[in-house]
Scaffold this active site. Structure first.
Site, PDB file in Angstrom:
ATOM      1  N   CYS A  61      33.964  37.184  32.940  1.00 54.91           N
ATOM      2  CA  CYS A  61      34.300  37.103  34.357  1.00 54.91           C
ATOM      3  C   CYS A  61      33.331  37.899  35.227  1.00 54.91           C
ATOM      4  O   CYS A  61      33.265  37.680  36.436  1.00 54.91           O
ATOM      5  CB  CYS A  61      35.719  37.594  34.598  1.00 54.91           C
ATOM      6  SG  CYS A  61      35.987  39.333  34.213  1.00 54.91           S
ATOM      7  N   CYS A  96      33.832  32.634  42.248  1.00 54.87           N
ATOM      8  CA  CYS A  96      35.272  32.856  42.307  1.00 54.87           C
ATOM      9  C   CYS A  96      35.648  34.174  41.631  1.00 54.87           C
ATOM     10  O   CYS A  96      36.433  34.957  42.171  1.00 54.87           O
ATOM     11  CB  CYS A  96      36.003  31.686  41.646  1.00 54.87           C
ATOM     12  SG  CYS A  96      37.808  31.759  41.827  1.00 54.87           S
ATOM     13  N   CYS A 109      42.822  33.366  34.349  1.00 51.73           N
ATOM     14  CA  CYS A 109      43.446  32.691  35.480  1.00 51.73           C
ATOM     15  C   CYS A 109      43.895  31.286  35.059  1.00 51.73           C
ATOM     16  O   CYS A 109      43.253  30.639  34.227  1.00 51.73           O
ATOM     17  CB  CYS A 109      42.462  32.594  36.643  1.00 51.73           C
ATOM     18  SG  CYS A 109      42.058  34.184  37.397  1.00 51.73           S
TER      19      CYS A 109
END
Length: 248
Positions: free
Chosen positions: A230, A123, A204
């Site tokens: 990330c 993702c 997020c």
């Protein structure tokens, strides 16, 4: 996404710049980095997170027209989106570039917006790594808010680092948590609204939770997983993974 080979002499350039600016302040490093021909064209990448406003303010003081890349993963908190607008207007930033994942890539890779439930790394790759790489095309260097006190590979970071195909600039490398806090207070900078609600590190919405008293400031990022980064930061061609510590 395959990694590109490092540009020849990129490490030598970083070493030379570190030698030149080793004893300079954060503001001086930033000021020189934006004008030194050995650095080249520069953009700042900002999450507009819990501590981001300090470096954004510093950039605005040097040159408000500096390109600022903001990654809107389309899964951010509404508070972050609102804060980005507030800070950009307050600081007078004139070239904020809002970068989003490619619509076709999302259609094929995450049509139902649930990829994060199965594979958080994939993702982040789809919504952060790939869009950022495209956004940085044409730039020779990018500014980050990374700091040594955040631990792991960051503990020995320099002001300038080779980052695959461009330089990475870390003006706040030697700052402490107190330095960041004092700067924000002294310059009366607006706080991200989620900080007061127990979010000292903000990413997020699906992958960020509030932190309880006594927990590590990054405990709410990818809670329950070993993942702590990330994927946009690399050292020697490998993604940096650090143990959870302070900082955003």
């Amino acid at each position: 996404m395959p990694l590109e080979a490092p540009i020849p002499n990129l490490e030598e350039r970083a070493n030379a710049l570190n030698d030149r600016y080793r004893h300079h302040s954060a503001h001086s490093v930033l000021d020189r980095a934006l004008t030194d021909p050995q650095v080249g064209s520069v953009a700042m990448v900002s999450s507009f997170g819990a501590e981001s406003v300090a470096l954004l303010h510093m950039v605005a003081r040097v040159d408000r027209s500096t390109p600022v890349i903001f990654l809107d993963t389309q899964m951010l908190f509404q508070e972050t989106l609102d804060y980005q607008l507030e800070v950009s207007e307050k600081l007078g930033l004139t070239d904020v570039r809002i970068v989003r994942p490619d619509a076709e890539d999302l259609f094929h890779g995450d049509p139902d917006n649930i990829l994060h439930l199965a594979d958080t790394d994939a993702c982040c790759e789809l919504r952060k790594v790939q869009p950022l790489e495209k956004a940085l095309e044409g730039f020779d260097a990018w500014i980050t808010g990374r700091k040594r006190f955040q631990g792991g590979k960051r503990a020995d970071m320099e002001f300038f680092e080779p980052d695959r195909v461009r330089l990475k600039i870390n003006p706040l490398a030697h700052w402490t948590p107190t330095d960041v806090s004092d700067y924000m207070i002294n310059n009366r900078l607006p706080r991200h609204p989620l900080v007061a609600k127990g979010f000292p590190s903000i990413g997020c919405a699906p992958c960020t939770s509030a932190v309880k008293p006594g927990e590590d400031p990054r405990a709410g990022r990818w809670r329950g997983e070993e993942k702590v980064e990330c994927g946009i930061h690399f050292v020697d061609g490998k993604m940096v993974r650090i143990a959870p510590t302070q900082g955003a």
